[in-house]
Design an enzyme around this catalytic site. Sequence first.
Site, mmCIF file in Angstrom:
data_model
loop_
_atom_site.group_PDB
_atom_site.id
_atom_site.type_symbol
_atom_site.label_atom_id
_atom_site.label_comp_id
_atom_site.label_asym_id
_atom_site.label_seq_id
_atom_site.Cartn_x
_atom_site.Cartn_y
_atom_site.Cartn_z
ATOM 1 N N GLY A 204 4.161 7.158 -5.549
ATOM 2 C CA GLY A 204 4.263 8.609 -5.718
ATOM 3 C C GLY A 204 3.053 9.366 -5.209
ATOM 4 C CG ASP A 205 -1.832 8.959 -4.538
ATOM 5 O OD1 ASP A 205 -2.162 10.148 -4.668
ATOM 6 O OD2 ASP A 205 -2.528 8.130 -3.926
ATOM 7 C CB ALA A 206 1.666 7.406 -0.552
#
Length: 147
Positions: free
Chosen positions: A26-28
């Site tokens: 999710g960060d990416a």
Amino acid sequence: MSNSKKLDENEINPDTLNGQTLAYLGDAVYEVDIRRHLVKCGIVKPQALQLRATHYVSAKAQAALITKMQEDGLLSEDELATFRRGRNSKTYSKAKNTSLATYQLSTGFEAVWGYLELLGKKERLQELTSWCIETVENGGIDEYDFK
């Protein structure tokens, strides 16, 4: 000669993954969307891009955004459950320049993006990301003070 083995992708149920794994993805996913937005807005110098991006992708910004999403009732039950799974997951790295509580909220935020990505819910991801961008740009998280 490489040590790496060929990996085969499979369909995966995101409900079977821990919050840290969902947050990793999710960060990416979220960061790419924010970077695309900034470049399309005409910000092209790397230093300026990095500085502006922190308004959207820092742990403090993500903690404020996920808190406001909950206050505004934006998340489905499944998304809230995923957020809690991410927030409550065991942390193996130390939060940089932020409190553990803020880092945990941010991890929960990122877990939601990873969850939606694995489900292939592109429209929902776009909807939430657009909401985040508008909220940041309209000062909607200025009232939150996460450390």
